[in-house]
Design a protein around this motif. Structure first.
Motif, PDB file in Angstrom:
ATOM      1  N   UNK A   1      28.375  67.638  52.851  1.00 60.12           N
ATOM      2  CA  UNK A   1      28.513  68.803  51.423  1.00 60.12           C
ATOM      3  C   UNK A   1      27.617  67.203  50.703  1.00 60.12           C
TER       4      UNK A   1
ATOM      5  N   UNK B   1      30.583  64.636  50.545  1.00 59.33           N
ATOM      6  CA  UNK B   1      31.458  64.146  50.035  1.00 59.33           C
ATOM      7  C   UNK B   1      31.254  62.664  50.456  1.00 59.33           C
TER       8      UNK B   1
ATOM      9  N   UNK C   1      22.307  61.207  42.271  1.00 58.09           N
ATOM     10  CA  UNK C   1      23.658  61.675  42.564  1.00 58.09           C
ATOM     11  C   UNK C   1      23.730  63.309  41.807  1.00 58.09           C
TER      12      UNK C   1
ATOM     13  N   UNK D   1      25.596  68.181  43.098  1.00 58.65           N
ATOM     14  CA  UNK D   1      26.360  70.034  42.677  1.00 58.65           C
ATOM     15  C   UNK D   1      25.529  70.782  42.477  1.00 58.65           C
ATOM     16  N   UNK D   2      24.150  70.897  42.960  1.00 60.21           N
ATOM     17  CA  UNK D   2      22.701  71.857  43.012  1.00 60.21           C
ATOM     18  C   UNK D   2      23.134  71.954  44.499  1.00 60.21           C
TER      19      UNK D   2
ATOM     20  N   UNK E   1      25.711  71.773  46.448  1.00 63.85           N
ATOM     21  CA  UNK E   1      27.124  71.963  47.021  1.00 63.85           C
ATOM     22  C   UNK E   1      26.962  73.915  46.526  1.00 63.85           C
ATOM     23  N   UNK E   2      26.098  73.418  45.864  1.00 60.06           N
ATOM     24  CA  UNK E   2      26.072  75.130  45.455  1.00 60.06           C
ATOM     25  C   UNK E   2      24.959  76.673  46.062  1.00 60.06           C
TER      26      UNK E   2
END
Lengths: 303, 290
Positions: free
Chosen positions: B87, B89, B109, B113-114, B116-117
């Motif tokens: 993911x 991280x 970067x 978020x996309x 992780x969705x």
């Protein structure tokens, strides 16, 4: 539109759920805004007072009582030509006597009238463009002669020049110092309040760093996380500034305004109006708390 | 000498990896659906923590779409590091990580978020938002992707019904049991119907019966076509699951085996078999399978 409503409701939820840190942040803003609200007008007033005093600084050139009209007229032109001299005003012995009578109005006025002759010399009053140029003008009035000794530019001048106005230099120095001290105080206060607010915001965000972490893991963009915090900051800023302005208004109505009625002095102080002061304070409080939240959050948003 | 070996930089070893790979036992894995790239593809993934500790050491694995796979190994073997790497991280020091054919570490970067969705993630400590109700926790995942409110109102109760928590939607996380909290976490991870679901020790804090319930839930999600990758230290449970098992040890991949024959059982059969094999009772732990 729906998104703005969502951010707003998120911010309000956060404020409600973490009431204690929110109250702490609001109180911090109230205190600092109050301090600024009192100090800014005071600083402005004392600064304008200092400027006023500086503006009154001028040079008086005393002449011998036997100066001829031709000498006086020639000197008038010469004085006006000196750099940094803004205005030249001639004051005859009669004029000097009137002014003295004005200054002594009251008990001593009669004693002036009792003088059977006028002992006052004729004077040139020089207004300067800036009090800092006092020395330059004085030097121009008394250039050194061949022996290196300062000599007045005209035989009619009764040296030394501006001797009785020697305190003008002191005033100049004092007002300059006052200005610097006030500036330093203002800067320190500003820095202190910024740090205080930033620290309060940091604490309240630090308490919620796990929440921010979860939001990131669910795939929230940084701005999606940041907006509610910023809106929260705006709300805190508005609330804090609002309370502070309320207290200031109360103080103005109950303390300053009655005094201003009784003492012309307070009224005369050229300070800033209440409305621009309030606008400035609210804007500063909101900006500081919103930006403070946004910037503090950066640490926890790093991927 | 072995100590010295371990100290060599992981990146350097990754460079030498080509030779190593030839020697390493590797099982060719057929792509689940032809034409499409595997959902997860890690090539020589190496993670080095600050301070030099090697979290993952040249891991190479592929997981096809629709698989239900397990990653096992003792504590500290790099299981959680693998999840974190998937993911994004943490970023690998060397190697390549592809999700659905895209190298995730080449993404900008602000695109993370996309990513992780598209990946649902379930954690051992649930990672629920403590100041939100069950409903709001699940709804948050939808709000994040900008789902309209009407959709949120429809989808959230639906997914909570799937995980068997319809009766507790207005409770706060601290009012729920561990198993229930994990169900909320799974609901949140799955509410977007991501193609991939990662679970990091989803049963780590739960008793065996509750664990079977959670596994059954994950299996149900897998049956909808979502790829599920479960990380656990519970080897016993995994062996009885009869699924593909990837074993890690000290950051290295030591085993990758598939157990065939059980892929088509229904969730009910699955739960019954699990309970029988684990030797636990029939009651409880099957919420939601009506």
């Amino acid at each position: 539109m729906g998104r703005i409503a969502f951010f707003l409701s998120e911010a309000i939820r956060a404020l409600r759920r973490s009431a204690a840190p929110s109250v702490a942040a609001i109180v911090t803003i109230v205190v600092t805004t109050l301090l600024l609200g009192v100090l800014v007008p005071v600083l402005r007033a004392s600064e304008s007072k200092a400027t006023e005093v500086r503006e009154q600084i001028g040079l008086q050139v005393f002449l011998y009582r036997d100066a001829t009209k031709a000498e006086i007229e020639a000197l008038d032109k010469e004085l006006a030509a000196i750099p940094h001299v803004a205005a030249v005003e001639y004051c005859s012995p009669a004029c000097a006597k009137r002014e003295l009578a004005d200054e002594l109005r009251g008990d001593l006025e009669g004693s002036i009238q009792e003088l059977n002759s006028n002992p006052l010399p004729p004077t040139f009053k020089l207004e300067l463009d800036d009090a800092d140029n006092l020395e330059a003008v004085r030097a121009a009035l008394t250039p050194p002669n061949s022996a290196g000794k300062p000599t007045p530019i005209s035989a009619a001048i009764d040296p030394p020049i501006g001797q009785d106005r020697e305190n003008a230099t002191k005033i100049r120095e004092v007002t300059g110092a006052v200005k610097i001290v006030l500036l330093v105080i203002a800067a320190l206060l500003l820095i202190a309040s910024l740090l205080l607010v930033a620290n309060t915001i940091r604490l309240s965000i630090y308490a919620r760093r796990r929440e921010v972490e979860v939001m990131r893991l669910v795939g929230a963009t940084n701005w999606f996380i940041r907006w509610p915090f910023m809106i929260e900051g705006v709300i805190v800023g508005v609330a804090g500034a609002g309370i502070a302005v309320g207290i200031l208004l109360l103080g103005k109505v109950t303390i300053v305004d009655p005094l201003a009625d009784d003492f012309a002095l307070i009224d005369n102080l050229s300070t800033m109006g209440f409305a621009p002061l309030v606008a400035m304070l609210v804007a500063a409080a909101v900006l500081v708390s919103a930006l403070g939240s946004g910037i503090t959050l950066r640490r926890f948003l790093r991927v | 000498m072995p100590l010295l070996n371990r100290r060599r930089s992981a990146a350097k070893r990754a460079r030498e990896g080509r030779e190593h790979r030839r020697r390493a036992p590797r099982r060719p894995r057929p792509r689940a659906q032809s034409g499409q790239p595997p959902i997860i593809s890690v090539e020589d993934g190496t993670v080095v923590y600050p301070g030099g500790h090697v979290g993952l050491d040249r891991i190479t694995l592929e997981i096809g779409r629709g698989e239900f796979a397990f990653v096992v190994g003792p504590t500290g073997c790099g299981k959680s590091t693998l999840i974190k790497m998937l993911i994004r991280e943490i970023e690998p020091a060397a190697g390549r990580v592809q999700i659905a054919g895209k190298d995730i570490n080449e993404l900008d970067h602000n695109r993370t978020p996309y990513l992780r969705r598209r990946i649902g993630t379930v954690f051992q400590d649930f990672k629920l938002l403590p100041n939100r109700t069950v409903y709001d926790n699940v709804a948050y995942a939808l709000q994040v992707i900008g789902e309209p409110r009407s959709q949120i109102r429809r989808k959230t109760p639906e997914i909570l019904r799937l995980v068997g928590l319809q009766a507790k939607i207005h409770n706060y996380p601290d009012e729920l049991s561990g198993g229930e909290q994990q169900r909320v976490a799974i609901a949140r991870a799955f509410v977007n119907h991501p193609p991939l679901l990662l679970a990091d020790e989803p049963t780590g804090n739960l008793d065996p019966i509750t664990s079977i319930g959670i596994m059954q839930l994950l299996y149900r999600i897998n049956r909808t076509g979502t790829t599920v990758l479960v990380v656990t230290h519970d080897r016993d449970m995994v062996d009885k699951m009869r699924r593909r098992v990837i074993a890690l040890e000290e950051g290295r991949l030591v085993r990758d085996e598939d157990a065939s024959g059980y892929h088509d059982e229904s969730t009910r059969e699955f739960a019954a078999r699990m309970r029988a094999e684990m030797g636990v009772g029939d009651e409880g732990g099957t919420n939601g399978d009506h």
